[in-house]
Scaffold this motif. Structure first.
Motif, PDB file in Angstrom:
ATOM      1  N   ILE A 128     -20.232 -15.859  26.682  1.00 67.32           N
ATOM      2  CA  ILE A 128     -21.446 -16.607  26.870  1.00 67.32           C
ATOM      3  C   ILE A 128     -22.633 -16.971  27.245  1.00 67.32           C
ATOM      4  CG2 ILE A 128     -19.478 -17.741  28.516  1.00 67.32           C
ATOM      5  CD1 ILE A 128     -20.217 -16.411  30.411  1.00 67.32           C
ATOM      6  N   ALA A 129     -22.661 -15.401  26.324  1.00 67.59           N
ATOM      7  CA  ALA A 129     -24.793 -14.745  26.345  1.00 67.59           C
ATOM      8  C   ALA A 129     -25.067 -15.943  25.357  1.00 67.59           C
ATOM      9  CB  ALA A 129     -24.335 -13.327  26.341  1.00 67.59           C
ATOM     10  N   GLY A 130     -24.951 -16.352  24.901  1.00 67.93           N
ATOM     11  CA  GLY A 130     -25.130 -17.330  23.288  1.00 67.93           C
ATOM     12  C   GLY A 130     -25.896 -18.295  24.139  1.00 67.93           C
ATOM     13  N   ASP A 131     -26.232 -18.951  22.688  1.00 71.04           N
ATOM     14  CA  ASP A 131     -26.770 -20.805  23.249  1.00 71.04           C
ATOM     15  C   ASP A 131     -26.060 -21.649  22.909  1.00 71.04           C
ATOM     16  OD1 ASP A 131     -29.299 -19.593  23.746  1.00 71.04           O
ATOM     17  OD2 ASP A 131     -29.749 -19.171  21.775  1.00 71.04           O
ATOM     18  N   HIS A 132     -24.980 -21.505  22.021  1.00 66.38           N
ATOM     19  CA  HIS A 132     -24.044 -22.560  21.804  1.00 66.38           C
ATOM     20  C   HIS A 132     -22.570 -21.654  21.816  1.00 66.38           C
ATOM     21  CE1 HIS A 132     -22.623 -26.238  20.835  1.00 66.38           C
ATOM     22  NE2 HIS A 132     -22.212 -25.443  19.099  1.00 66.38           N
ATOM     23  N   VAL A 133     -21.583 -21.911  22.090  1.00 67.58           N
ATOM     24  CA  VAL A 133     -20.365 -21.501  21.807  1.00 67.58           C
ATOM     25  C   VAL A 133     -19.319 -22.322  21.631  1.00 67.58           C
ATOM     26  CG1 VAL A 133     -17.947 -20.287  23.826  1.00 67.58           C
ATOM     27  CG2 VAL A 133     -20.632 -20.140  24.255  1.00 67.58           C
ATOM     28  N   LEU A 134     -18.546 -21.334  20.589  1.00 59.59           N
ATOM     29  CA  LEU A 134     -17.708 -21.971  19.874  1.00 59.59           C
ATOM     30  C   LEU A 134     -16.385 -21.052  19.538  1.00 59.59           C
ATOM     31  CD1 LEU A 134     -19.498 -23.496  16.325  1.00 59.59           C
ATOM     32  CD2 LEU A 134     -19.326 -24.959  18.071  1.00 59.59           C
ATOM     33  N   ALA A 135     -14.975 -22.086  19.620  1.00 56.93           N
ATOM     34  CA  ALA A 135     -13.862 -21.331  19.251  1.00 56.93           C
ATOM     35  C   ALA A 135     -13.219 -22.301  18.833  1.00 56.93           C
ATOM     36  CB  ALA A 135     -13.221 -20.833  20.717  1.00 56.93           C
ATOM     37  N   ARG A 136     -11.684 -21.809  17.815  1.00 55.55           N
ATOM     38  CA  ARG A 136     -11.094 -22.436  16.937  1.00 55.55           C
ATOM     39  C   ARG A 136     -10.164 -22.788  17.906  1.00 55.55           C
ATOM     40  NH1 ARG A 136     -12.629 -23.599  11.713  1.00 55.55           N
ATOM     41  NH2 ARG A 136     -13.430 -21.466  10.542  1.00 55.55           N
ATOM     42  N   GLU A 137      -9.437 -24.231  17.803  1.00 52.29           N
ATOM     43  CA  GLU A 137      -7.979 -24.550  18.142  1.00 52.29           C
ATOM     44  C   GLU A 137      -7.314 -24.204  19.125  1.00 52.29           C
ATOM     45  OE1 GLU A 137      -6.883 -28.830  17.827  1.00 52.29           O
ATOM     46  OE2 GLU A 137      -8.456 -29.058  15.816  1.00 52.29           O
ATOM     47  N   TRP A 160     -25.028 -26.505  13.443  1.00 52.66           N
ATOM     48  CA  TRP A 160     -25.541 -26.355  14.667  1.00 52.66           C
ATOM     49  C   TRP A 160     -27.065 -25.785  14.780  1.00 52.66           C
ATOM     50  CZ3 TRP A 160     -27.819 -22.610  18.559  1.00 52.66           C
ATOM     51  CH2 TRP A 160     -28.135 -23.583  19.620  1.00 52.66           C
ATOM     52  N   LEU A 161     -27.205 -24.509  13.835  1.00 55.56           N
ATOM     53  CA  LEU A 161     -28.848 -23.685  14.062  1.00 55.56           C
ATOM     54  C   LEU A 161     -29.362 -25.004  13.166  1.00 55.56           C
ATOM     55  CD1 LEU A 161     -27.771 -20.286  13.031  1.00 55.56           C
ATOM     56  CD2 LEU A 161     -28.961 -21.215  15.301  1.00 55.56           C
ATOM     57  N   ALA A 162     -28.408 -25.375  12.265  1.00 59.73           N
ATOM     58  CA  ALA A 162     -29.855 -26.477  11.066  1.00 59.73           C
ATOM     59  C   ALA A 162     -30.035 -27.907  12.384  1.00 59.73           C
ATOM     60  CB  ALA A 162     -28.234 -26.899   9.915  1.00 59.73           C
ATOM     61  N   GLU A 163     -28.617 -28.394  12.993  1.00 60.11           N
ATOM     62  CA  GLU A 163     -29.290 -29.178  13.905  1.00 60.11           C
ATOM     63  C   GLU A 163     -30.093 -29.326  15.079  1.00 60.11           C
ATOM     64  OE1 GLU A 163     -25.615 -30.506  14.044  1.00 60.11           O
ATOM     65  OE2 GLU A 163     -25.067 -31.652  12.246  1.00 60.11           O
ATOM     66  N   SER A 164     -30.182 -28.309  16.069  1.00 59.38           N
ATOM     67  CA  SER A 164     -30.165 -28.320  16.607  1.00 59.38           C
ATOM     68  C   SER A 164     -31.892 -27.030  16.977  1.00 59.38           C
ATOM     69  CB  SER A 164     -29.361 -27.726  17.915  1.00 59.38           C
ATOM     70  OG  SER A 164     -29.029 -26.246  17.340  1.00 59.38           O
ATOM     71  N   ARG A 165     -31.812 -25.994  16.048  1.00 64.15           N
ATOM     72  CA  ARG A 165     -33.289 -24.676  15.649  1.00 64.15           C
ATOM     73  C   ARG A 165     -34.061 -25.101  14.588  1.00 64.15           C
ATOM     74  NH1 ARG A 165     -32.597 -22.197  20.358  1.00 64.15           N
ATOM     75  NH2 ARG A 165     -31.407 -23.147  21.767  1.00 64.15           N
ATOM     76  N   LEU A 195     -15.381 -26.712  19.138  1.00 69.52           N
ATOM     77  CA  LEU A 195     -14.397 -26.117  17.802  1.00 69.52           C
ATOM     78  C   LEU A 195     -15.115 -25.760  16.588  1.00 69.52           C
ATOM     79  CD1 LEU A 195     -11.640 -28.743  19.152  1.00 69.52           C
ATOM     80  CD2 LEU A 195     -11.659 -26.371  20.065  1.00 69.52           C
ATOM     81  N   GLY A 196     -14.858 -24.445  16.233  1.00 71.82           N
ATOM     82  CA  GLY A 196     -15.087 -24.661  14.956  1.00 71.82           C
ATOM     83  C   GLY A 196     -15.422 -22.836  14.620  1.00 71.82           C
ATOM     84  N   GLY A 197     -16.466 -22.362  12.976  1.00 72.32           N
ATOM     85  CA  GLY A 197     -16.596 -21.565  12.929  1.00 72.32           C
ATOM     86  C   GLY A 197     -17.418 -20.927  12.873  1.00 72.32           C
ATOM     87  N   LEU A 198     -18.139 -20.076  11.477  1.00 68.37           N
ATOM     88  CA  LEU A 198     -18.601 -19.874  10.742  1.00 68.37           C
ATOM     89  C   LEU A 198     -19.515 -21.282  10.794  1.00 68.37           C
ATOM     90  CD1 LEU A 198     -21.640 -18.074   9.971  1.00 68.37           C
ATOM     91  CD2 LEU A 198     -19.833 -18.118   7.667  1.00 68.37           C
ATOM     92  N   VAL A 203     -25.759 -18.367  18.580  1.00 68.86           N
ATOM     93  CA  VAL A 203     -24.520 -18.951  18.086  1.00 68.86           C
ATOM     94  C   VAL A 203     -22.920 -17.595  18.525  1.00 68.86           C
ATOM     95  CG1 VAL A 203     -22.978 -20.372  17.831  1.00 68.86           C
ATOM     96  CG2 VAL A 203     -25.661 -20.160  16.967  1.00 68.86           C
ATOM     97  N   SER A 204     -22.343 -17.967  19.920  1.00 67.22           N
ATOM     98  CA  SER A 204     -21.480 -16.825  19.602  1.00 67.22           C
ATOM     99  C   SER A 204     -20.178 -17.746  19.036  1.00 67.22           C
ATOM    100  CB  SER A 204     -21.207 -16.189  20.899  1.00 67.22           C
ATOM    101  OG  SER A 204     -21.555 -16.369  21.965  1.00 67.22           O
ATOM    102  N   VAL A 205     -19.363 -16.818  18.490  1.00 66.29           N
ATOM    103  CA  VAL A 205     -18.044 -17.779  17.657  1.00 66.29           C
ATOM    104  C   VAL A 205     -16.601 -17.237  18.143  1.00 66.29           C
ATOM    105  CG1 VAL A 205     -16.502 -18.047  15.187  1.00 66.29           C
ATOM    106  CG2 VAL A 205     -18.973 -19.015  15.448  1.00 66.29           C
ATOM    107  N   ILE A 206     -16.060 -17.608  18.602  1.00 64.81           N
ATOM    108  CA  ILE A 206     -14.682 -16.741  19.488  1.00 64.81           C
ATOM    109  C   ILE A 206     -13.642 -17.195  18.053  1.00 64.81           C
ATOM    110  CG2 ILE A 206     -12.754 -16.749  20.918  1.00 64.81           C
ATOM    111  CD1 ILE A 206     -15.214 -17.479  22.870  1.00 64.81           C
TER     112      ILE A 206
END
Length: 309
Positions: free
Chosen positions: A131-140, A251-256, A242-245, A115-118
């Motif tokens: 974008i190399a991550g499986d899921h990309v998040l960032a704050r607003e 996401w890791l819990a719900e999807s993986r 949108l989000g952080g840690l 997971v990538s967190v910007i």
């Protein structure tokens, strides 16, 4: 006699109570010490041998950095690492450095979720890594995007004329010395460098289109070098949410199926190999490097970097 026995028994009982309280105090001190060490330990060393989620911070200008690549390889091969969270706070850097990190993250993702967190900024090569991550998040209000490539040089011929200095260059070919800071860039040299920039930009656009599952034409419209807020990036499908840690762990819990309660281990930061050595030079770079020299002028090769003038 009875009095002596009673006194002896009382002393024995008192000694047992004192011993018991000493043991309790030592145990309490030990627990407190372990708790403090766990809180202060930057690498969560107490969880090193447990199954955990690893977090790696990618920050600053991205250049060639073997340490980041080694840590990603270790995470991919370590069976105790269930997933990797990348925290990215970077304006970008060299396209070579971004490409190397992108490929290293994809190798990790082939073995376990990433997971990538910007954070505040994840632009240009920083976005390339994200974008190399499986899921990309960032704050607003994060800044991301800036999909593009630049090549910057300088030309001092007029200044040299004023101070009475000239330079002679002998080359084996017309384009061997292009660009040359001692003379204006020739039309052929400009065309050659522009073609190289365009080629790398097309590669970057294709990379984004592939990873974000977007039509290439749509990405090309977004790839004019501008930065996007997290909200705008989500609307343009450049990120997934949108989000952080907290959101990354959810996401890791719900999807993986990776429990939120699993320990999080930070991979400790380390000075990039090959960068400025010595305390004095590092201090100089910290205090004056950004103010005296543009970051992009300290990078060789093609650059994918967001840095407003």
């Amino acid at each position: 006699m009875s009095t002596d026995t009673d006194a002896w028994l009382e002393r024995r009982a008192l000694a047992r109570r004192v011993t018991r309280w000493r043991v309790i105090a030592v145990l309490a001190l030990l627990i407190l010490t372990l708790a403090v060490l766990y809180r202060l330990d930057p690498g969560n060393l107490l969880a090193r041998h447990q199954t955990h989620v690893a977090r790696l911070e990618i920050s600053g200008v991205i250049a060639e950095n073997d340490w980041w690549l080694e840590k990603l390889e270790e995470a991919a091969e370590d069976d105790r690492v269930r997933a990797v969270i990348l925290h990215i706070n970077s304006p970008g850097g060299s396209t070579y450095g971004g490409e190397a990190l992108f490929q290293a993250v994809r190798k990790v993702a082939a073995e376990k979720p990433v997971v990538s967190v910007i954070g505040t900024l994840g632009a240009s090569a920083g976005y390339m890594v994200a974008i190399a991550g499986d899921h990309v998040l960032a704050r607003e209000t994060s800044l991301t995007g800036s999909i593009g490539v630049l090549f910057q040089t300088a030309e001092f011929s007029k200044l040299m004329e004023k101070v009475g200095v000239s330079a002679e260059t002998i080359t084996s070919g017309a384009l061997k010395a292009e660009p040359n800071p001692t003379r204006p860039m020739s039309p052929a040299g400009r065309a050659q460098i522009q073609g190289m920039v365009n080629e790398t930009h097309d590669w970057f656009v294709s990379l984004v289109a592939n990873r974000r599952a977007l039509p290439r034409e749509e990405v090309a419209k977004l790839a004019d070098g501008r930065v996007y807020s997290g909200r705008a990036a989500l609307q343009s499908k450049l990120i997934d949410g949108l989000g952080g840690l907290t959101e990354a762990r959810s996401w890791l819990a719900e999807s993986r199926g990776i429990p939120v309660a699993l320990p999080l281990r930070d991979i400790p930061p380390d000075p990039p190999a090959g960068m400025l050595d010595g305390l004095g030079s590092r201090t100089f770079a910290t205090l004056f490097g950004k103010s005296l020299f543009s970051e992009r002028l300290r990078l060789d090769g093609l650059v994918s970097l967001w840095h407003p003038e």
